[in-house]
Design a protein around this motif. Structure first.
Motif, PDB file in Angstrom:
ATOM      1  N   GLY A  14       0.777  -1.345   0.047  1.00 15.90           N
ATOM      2  CA  GLY A  14      -0.156   0.013   0.015  1.00 15.90           C
ATOM      3  C   GLY A  14       0.850   1.240   0.102  1.00 15.90           C
ATOM      4  O   GLY A  14       1.485   1.544   1.003  1.00 15.90           O
ATOM      5  N   CYS A  15       0.817   2.062  -1.127  1.00 15.76           N
ATOM      6  CA  CYS A  15       1.862   3.113  -1.167  1.00 15.76           C
ATOM      7  C   CYS A  15       0.923   4.457  -1.466  1.00 15.76           C
ATOM      8  O   CYS A  15       0.718   4.713  -2.515  1.00 15.76           O
ATOM      9  N   GLY A  16      -0.079   4.786  -0.523  1.00 15.97           N
ATOM     10  CA  GLY A  16      -1.153   5.858  -0.719  1.00 15.97           C
ATOM     11  C   GLY A  16      -0.259   7.052  -0.005  1.00 15.97           C
ATOM     12  O   GLY A  16       0.725   7.356  -0.175  1.00 15.97           O
ATOM     13  N   LYS A  17      -1.214   7.648   0.501  1.00 18.67           N
ATOM     14  CA  LYS A  17      -0.854   9.071   0.970  1.00 18.67           C
ATOM     15  C   LYS A  17       0.176   8.966   2.269  1.00 18.67           C
ATOM     16  O   LYS A  17       1.138   9.384   2.293  1.00 18.67           O
ATOM     17  N   MET A  18      -0.158   7.804   3.293  1.00 11.32           N
ATOM     18  CA  MET A  18       0.926   7.868   4.288  1.00 11.32           C
ATOM     19  C   MET A  18       2.048   6.813   3.989  1.00 11.32           C
ATOM     20  O   MET A  18       3.314   7.102   4.302  1.00 11.32           O
ATOM     21  N   PRO A  43      -0.875   2.167  -8.367  1.00 12.44           N
ATOM     22  CA  PRO A  43       0.153   2.942  -8.121  1.00 12.44           C
ATOM     23  C   PRO A  43      -0.040   4.530  -8.638  1.00 12.44           C
ATOM     24  O   PRO A  43      -0.516   4.684  -9.638  1.00 12.44           O
ATOM     25  N   SER A  44       0.471   5.481  -7.608  1.00  8.89           N
ATOM     26  CA  SER A  44       0.181   6.815  -7.941  1.00  8.89           C
ATOM     27  C   SER A  44       1.220   7.315  -9.112  1.00  8.89           C
ATOM     28  O   SER A  44       2.355   6.488  -9.189  1.00  8.89           O
ATOM     29  N   ASP A  45       0.937   8.416  -9.566  1.00 10.35           N
ATOM     30  CA  ASP A  45       1.931   9.045 -10.511  1.00 10.35           C
ATOM     31  C   ASP A  45       3.385   9.222  -9.630  1.00 10.35           C
ATOM     32  O   ASP A  45       4.194   9.155 -10.451  1.00 10.35           O
ATOM     33  N   LEU A  47       4.460   7.365  -7.322  1.00 11.76           N
ATOM     34  CA  LEU A  47       5.428   6.006  -7.323  1.00 11.76           C
ATOM     35  C   LEU A  47       5.766   5.596  -8.660  1.00 11.76           C
ATOM     36  O   LEU A  47       6.955   5.265  -8.821  1.00 11.76           O
ATOM     37  N   LYS A  48       5.103   5.927  -9.577  1.00 10.85           N
ATOM     38  CA  LYS A  48       5.428   5.475 -10.827  1.00 10.85           C
ATOM     39  C   LYS A  48       6.826   6.303 -11.580  1.00 10.85           C
ATOM     40  O   LYS A  48       7.558   6.035 -12.118  1.00 10.85           O
ATOM     41  N   ALA A  49       6.835   7.427 -10.767  1.00 14.58           N
ATOM     42  CA  ALA A  49       8.048   8.309 -11.147  1.00 14.58           C
ATOM     43  C   ALA A  49       9.338   8.130 -10.451  1.00 14.58           C
ATOM     44  O   ALA A  49      10.437   8.705 -10.601  1.00 14.58           O
ATOM     45  N   GLN A  50       9.253   7.001  -9.471  1.00 15.38           N
ATOM     46  CA  GLN A  50      10.428   6.816  -8.826  1.00 15.38           C
ATOM     47  C   GLN A  50      11.264   5.674  -9.300  1.00 15.38           C
ATOM     48  O   GLN A  50      10.952   4.638  -9.067  1.00 15.38           O
ATOM     49  N   ALA A  51      12.275   6.165 -10.118  1.00 18.74           N
ATOM     50  CA  ALA A  51      13.011   5.213 -10.804  1.00 18.74           C
ATOM     51  C   ALA A  51      13.621   4.134 -10.013  1.00 18.74           C
ATOM     52  O   ALA A  51      14.337   4.701  -8.962  1.00 18.74           O
ATOM     53  N   GLY A  52      13.692   3.093 -10.415  1.00 22.96           N
ATOM     54  CA  GLY A  52      14.434   2.079  -9.584  1.00 22.96           C
ATOM     55  C   GLY A  52      13.623   1.267  -8.719  1.00 22.96           C
ATOM     56  O   GLY A  52      13.624  -0.032  -8.422  1.00 22.96           O
ATOM     57  N   VAL A  53      12.525   1.661  -8.186  1.00 24.49           N
ATOM     58  CA  VAL A  53      11.543   1.308  -7.169  1.00 24.49           C
ATOM     59  C   VAL A  53      10.642   0.067  -7.764  1.00 24.49           C
ATOM     60  O   VAL A  53      10.126   0.376  -8.798  1.00 24.49           O
ATOM     61  N   ARG A  54      10.539  -1.189  -7.340  1.00 20.79           N
ATOM     62  CA  ARG A  54       9.807  -2.387  -8.135  1.00 20.79           C
ATOM     63  C   ARG A  54       8.407  -2.215  -7.424  1.00 20.79           C
ATOM     64  O   ARG A  54       8.238  -2.109  -6.533  1.00 20.79           O
ATOM     65  N   VAL A  55       7.582  -2.163  -8.551  1.00 20.20           N
ATOM     66  CA  VAL A  55       6.178  -2.056  -8.485  1.00 20.20           C
ATOM     67  C   VAL A  55       5.319  -3.170  -8.814  1.00 20.20           C
ATOM     68  O   VAL A  55       5.445  -3.569 -10.111  1.00 20.20           O
TER      69      VAL A  55
END
Ligand SMILES: NC(=O)C1=CN([C@@H]2O[C@H](COP(=O)(O)OP(=O)(O)OC[C@H]3O[C@@H](n4cnc5c(N)ncnc54)[C@H](O)[C@@H]3O)[C@@H](O)[C@H]2O)C=CC1
Ligand SMILES: O=C(O)[C@@H]1CCC=N1
Length: 265
Positions: A14-18, A43-45, A47-55
């Motif tokens: 869960g990668c929402g506001k908090m 996934p939020s925009d 999160l999608k912009a965090q290069a390298g983070v696996r989603v």
């Protein structure tokens, strides 16, 4: 602590506001994006912009920590995704309401730390209260506290049931303060100020007062007294505010605490 997380990995359910606020804080403080695996069906925009983070990829074998940051109502659907992780992973839930026993029922006898953070974690100025279950080793609790202290202060609780009142004070508290900015700006408008000017003044005042309370050793009462010239403008204002605010705040925190208790069900 960041070394261990960077080596073994961190899972965020869960990668929402908090969850996003905390992840932003950790990434800014040395957590490598490549060490992070996020599970989130939307996934939020950001999160999608965090290069390298696996989603939404496969989970690492034995991450150091799995953060559970979904709404309590989604817990039943979300938790099975973490079932494959074993006892070497410390599970840290930030959900309001959901008790430690619910995680033990869903995940087995794993180490669980229940925490209540708040959104100023995004800028390293959060505060989290924590309590662990009986399966958590002192080292695992220390690691969870170190992780949370990377994004603000940490206090340890003695009893799990304290966390509902903590949620009512500091978990929800930033919203009360933001509403104070809104109300102060509206009050300035009522005295004839342009909306933009009133908002600039209100926002800077709340931020500045917060920073003063943060940096000074003086009590909040003394800081209030320092603003209040005898028979001056502040005294006139406080004579309206002070009879009303304590009871209003008591009822506000009581309602939030009661809602946290309801979310236990
Ligand atoms: N927002 C706040 O200030 C605080 C929130 N919390 C707690 O944090 C948790 C999350 O709250 P928010 O971030 O505000 O909510 P949110 O709605 O912004 O985030 C929840 C996230 O979970 C995702 N999600 C939904 N189903 C899922 C599933 N099956 N698997 C994985 N992810 C899933 C959603 O797509 C969303 O991104 C709640 O339990 C809340 O009690 C705790 C302290 C403060
Ligand atoms: O409003 C909520 O339920 C969550 C918990 C604390 C802050 N936000």
């Amino acid at each position: 602590m960041m070394d261990e997380l960077n080596a073994r990995g961190l899972v965020l359910l869960g990668c929402g506001k908090m969850g996003g606020a905390m992840l932003a804080g950790w990434l800014a403080r040395g957590l490598k994006p490549e060490a992070v695996t996020v599970l989130d069906p939307h996934p939020s925009d950001w999160l999608k912009a965090q290069a390298g983070v696996r989603v939404n990829t496969a989970l690492p074998q034995s991450p150091a920590v799995a953060i559970i940051a979904v709404k309590p109502q989604m817990m039943g659907d979300a938790l099975p995704a973490l079932k494959a992780l074993g006892p070497a992973t410390t599970f840290v839930s930030i959900a309001a309401g959901t008790p430690i026993a619910a995680f033990e029922a869903a995940l087995g006898a794993v180490p669980v730390v229940r925490a209540m953070p708040n959104t100023p974690a995004a800028v390293g100025r959060g505060i989290s209260a924590v309590i662990g279950n009986s399966a958590v080793t002192p080292e695992q609790l220390d690691m969870a506290c170190a992780l949370l202290s990377a994004v603000g202060e940490v206090v340890r609780l003695d009893h799990e049931d304290q966390i509902d009142a903590v949620t009512g004070v500091s978990g929800s508290g930033p919203a009360y303060v933001f509403h104070m900015i809104e109300a102060l700006a509206q009050a300035g408008e009522a005295q004839g100020l342009a909306p933009d000017l009133a908002m600039t003044l209100a926002r800077a005042t709340v931020c500045g007062a917060g920073e003063l309370a943060h940096q000074e050793d003086a009590t909040a009462e003394q800081l209030r007294i320092n603003v209040t010239s005898p028979n001056g403008t502040t005294q006139a204002g406080l004579e309206v505010l002070m009879p009303e605010l304590p009871d209003l705040m008591r009822r506000t925190v009581e309602a939030a605490t009661n809602r946290a208790k309801e979310l236990r069900a």
